[in-house]
Structures are given as C-alpha cells and as structure tokens.
Motif scaffolding. Structure first.
Motif, PDB file in Angstrom:
ATOM      1  N   LYS A  18     -69.726  -1.424  67.382  1.00 50.21           N
ATOM      2  CA  LYS A  18     -70.724  -0.330  67.311  1.00 50.21           C
ATOM      3  C   LYS A  18     -71.850  -0.542  68.310  1.00 50.21           C
ATOM      4  O   LYS A  18     -72.350   0.405  68.909  1.00 50.21           O
ATOM      5  N   SER A  19     -72.252  -1.788  68.497  1.00 50.38           N
ATOM      6  CA  SER A  19     -73.387  -2.017  69.382  1.00 50.38           C
ATOM      7  C   SER A  19     -72.989  -2.125  70.861  1.00 50.38           C
ATOM      8  O   SER A  19     -73.721  -1.685  71.729  1.00 50.38           O
ATOM      9  N   TYR A  23     -68.219   3.792  72.524  1.00 50.00           N
ATOM     10  CA  TYR A  23     -67.416   4.921  73.024  1.00 50.00           C
ATOM     11  C   TYR A  23     -65.979   4.532  73.365  1.00 50.00           C
ATOM     12  O   TYR A  23     -65.259   5.298  73.986  1.00 50.00           O
ATOM     13  N   CYS A  24     -65.554   3.325  72.977  1.00 50.59           N
ATOM     14  CA  CYS A  24     -64.177   2.917  73.321  1.00 50.59           C
ATOM     15  C   CYS A  24     -63.151   3.750  72.537  1.00 50.59           C
ATOM     16  O   CYS A  24     -63.471   4.354  71.516  1.00 50.59           O
ATOM     17  N   ILE A  48     -60.323  -4.554  73.470  1.00 47.60           N
ATOM     18  CA  ILE A  48     -60.909  -3.221  73.614  1.00 47.60           C
ATOM     19  C   ILE A  48     -60.004  -2.362  74.489  1.00 47.60           C
ATOM     20  O   ILE A  48     -59.487  -2.838  75.505  1.00 47.60           O
ATOM     21  N   PHE A  49     -59.824  -1.121  74.112  1.00 51.24           N
ATOM     22  CA  PHE A  49     -59.118  -0.146  74.959  1.00 51.24           C
ATOM     23  C   PHE A  49     -60.072   1.009  75.246  1.00 51.24           C
ATOM     24  O   PHE A  49     -60.637   1.596  74.314  1.00 51.24           O
ATOM     25  N   ASP A  50     -60.247   1.301  76.529  1.00 50.38           N
ATOM     26  CA  ASP A  50     -61.151   2.384  76.917  1.00 50.38           C
ATOM     27  C   ASP A  50     -60.595   3.050  78.168  1.00 50.38           C
ATOM     28  O   ASP A  50     -60.492   2.410  79.220  1.00 50.38           O
ATOM     29  N   LYS A 104     -61.251   0.102  65.424  1.00 49.74           N
ATOM     30  CA  LYS A 104     -61.509   1.480  65.826  1.00 49.74           C
ATOM     31  C   LYS A 104     -60.241   2.033  66.447  1.00 49.74           C
ATOM     32  O   LYS A 104     -59.525   1.302  67.131  1.00 49.74           O
ATOM     33  N   ASP A 105     -59.968   3.317  66.213  1.00 48.29           N
ATOM     34  CA  ASP A 105     -58.737   3.905  66.764  1.00 48.29           C
ATOM     35  C   ASP A 105     -58.878   5.413  66.931  1.00 48.29           C
ATOM     36  O   ASP A 105     -59.023   6.139  65.960  1.00 48.29           O
ATOM     37  N   ASN A 106     -58.836   5.858  68.186  1.00 50.55           N
ATOM     38  CA  ASN A 106     -58.829   7.296  68.469  1.00 50.55           C
ATOM     39  C   ASN A 106     -57.397   7.788  68.642  1.00 50.55           C
ATOM     40  O   ASN A 106     -57.113   8.626  69.488  1.00 50.55           O
ATOM     41  N   GLY A 107     -56.469   7.191  67.875  1.00 53.09           N
ATOM     42  CA  GLY A 107     -55.077   7.648  67.904  1.00 53.09           C
ATOM     43  C   GLY A 107     -54.193   6.996  68.948  1.00 53.09           C
ATOM     44  O   GLY A 107     -53.117   7.499  69.264  1.00 53.09           O
ATOM     45  N   ILE A 108     -54.621   5.858  69.482  1.00 55.49           N
ATOM     46  CA  ILE A 108     -53.843   5.203  70.556  1.00 55.49           C
ATOM     47  C   ILE A 108     -53.214   3.875  70.120  1.00 55.49           C
ATOM     48  O   ILE A 108     -52.260   3.406  70.730  1.00 55.49           O
ATOM     49  N   ILE A 109     -53.764   3.265  69.078  1.00 57.35           N
ATOM     50  CA  ILE A 109     -53.414   1.871  68.751  1.00 57.35           C
ATOM     51  C   ILE A 109     -51.966   1.696  68.291  1.00 57.35           C
ATOM     52  O   ILE A 109     -51.299   0.743  68.694  1.00 57.35           O
TER      53      ILE A 109
END
Length: 239
Positions: A18-19, A23-24, A48-50, A104-109
């Motif tokens: 978070k800190s 935005y990853c 991290i994936f970005d 955290k996962d925006n649908g890629i993991i």
C-alpha cells in the motif's frame, strides 16, 4: 530506517504494498515465511507485477522490522527470468510465484502462477550423454584431488567443491531442479530424504574426523551407473 518492532509478515507485506506499490497490477509474498521456515534472519520476498515498468529490477529495504527483498517485473519480463531459471535448472522466480500468497491482484496473477507451476512440474532439461561425461570428468578430477590431498585446509575446500558437483550430478541425472547454498540440501531432500541424509553424513564425517573413505565410496556409487570415474580418453572442444 526500519522500525524496531516486527509486524506479522502478511500484515507487513500488505502495508508495504500500500505504501510503496499502490498502483501495481499484482503482488505476491513468497519465501521462507510462506513455507513456515522463517528464522530470525529471514526476510520478506515480495514479487511485484506492474505493466507500466519498462524493465525488471530488484531492491532491498527495511520496513516494519523486516528486511524486504523486492523483485519487480512488468507483464513480460518475468518470462525471461522463468526461461533463464529453467536453463540454469534453479527455478528461483517460478518457485516464488507458485508458492506466493496473493497480496494484490488486478486479474493477472492466476495465469502467471499457472505458467510457474507448469514450468516447475516439467522439470529441467535432460542432460545429454556429452554433458554427463563432462560432469563425470570434473567430479573425477575433484575426487582425485580429494584423495591425494594431505593438507587439511585445502581438503575442506576440495570437499566443498566435490559436494556441489556431486549434488548437481545426482539431481540433474534424475531430472530434478538444483539449488545453491541452503537450496542444495533442500533440493536433495525433494529428490530423496534418505539419500540426502546419507550425503550430509559422509561429508560431515570428513569435516569432523578427516575420514575420506565414506565420501569416496558414495561418489563412486553415484558415478557407477554412468560408467564410473572418467579421465582416460576424455576431451573437450577438440576439433
């Protein structure tokens, strides 16, 4: 500066994301804390994936009382590391990704985890006869040095080299991943627990009492199915 108190590892990892990486596209916590093998000196391995990153990078920080190792990737760069790890037969990143806890996962993991697990299940490339013979030659060379050595200080380092070469030989000829440092013994245990114990025992015996006999016997037993020691007639790079 890091804080003196130590947060629970998963809490620390969430706060860290978070800190530092709000935005990853995805983040994983991996390493010894996830496997339940953490010690006083363990760190948090965070992948991290970005998609906005132009290339991969690695960074070390201290936060929340933890040493934190960051392995940052875009959505393509991790594949190069997967392939490089596959070629060297030490699957560091695929292992971290496959075992990692999702932070955290925006649908890629899930897709990336699937790639990692497929690669791990496949095992490393099978050694050719030529590679096996080259490795036999270098093991024989180290074994001869070990047998002939009368200098205790030199013997310790020859034994180290021999242990590394022989562990690699056993694992690769059995289509198993290899490791470095503490991962050598972990990889041997993944292959065969009783063999791993025997392996440690014979080298431990040498380190404690200077007895070479058991090491020599074990190395010869390992080489035997592949033709034993190799010196006479071996050549490398001859046109």
């Amino acid at each position: 500066m890091g804080n003196h108190y130590k947060l629970h590892p998963i809490n620390a990892a969430h706060k860290f994301i978070k800190s530092h990486f709000p935005y990853c596209d995805g983040a994983l916590l991996a390493g010894s804390v996830v496997r339940g093998e953490a010690t006083e000196t363990s760190d948090l391995d965070i992948v991290i994936f970005d998609k906005t990153y132009s290339s991969s990078y690695r960074e070390s920080l201290i936060e929340y009382g933890w040493k934190i190792e960051v392995f940052a990737h875009n959505l393509e760069s991790y594949r190069e590391y997967f392939q490089s790890d596959y070629r060297r037969a030490r699957p560091s990143l695929p292992r971290m990704v496959s075992e990692g806890i999702i932070l955290k996962d925006n649908g890629i993991i899930n897709a990336i985890k699937y790639e990692a697990k497929e690669l791990l299940a496949k095992g490393p490339e099978i050694w050719t006869t030529e590679t096996i013979n080259t490795k036999r030659y270098f093991i024989t060379d180290s074994l001869d040095d070990f047998i002939g050595c009368n200098n205790r200080a030199e013997g310790i380092f020859i034994a180290n080299t021999l242990a590394e070469l022989v562990s690699e030989f056993v694992l690769r000829t059995n289509n198993m991943w290899i490791g470095r440092s503490k991962w050598i013994i972990r990889s041997l245990k993944e292959y065969d627990i009783s063999f791993a114990e025997q392996f440690v025992e014979v080298f431990d015996l040498y380190y404690k009492s200077d007895s070479k006999k058991e090491v020599i016997k074990l190395v010869d037993e390992i080489l035997l199915p592949y033709g034993g020691r190799l010196f006479h007639g071996f050549s490398l790079g001859k046109k």
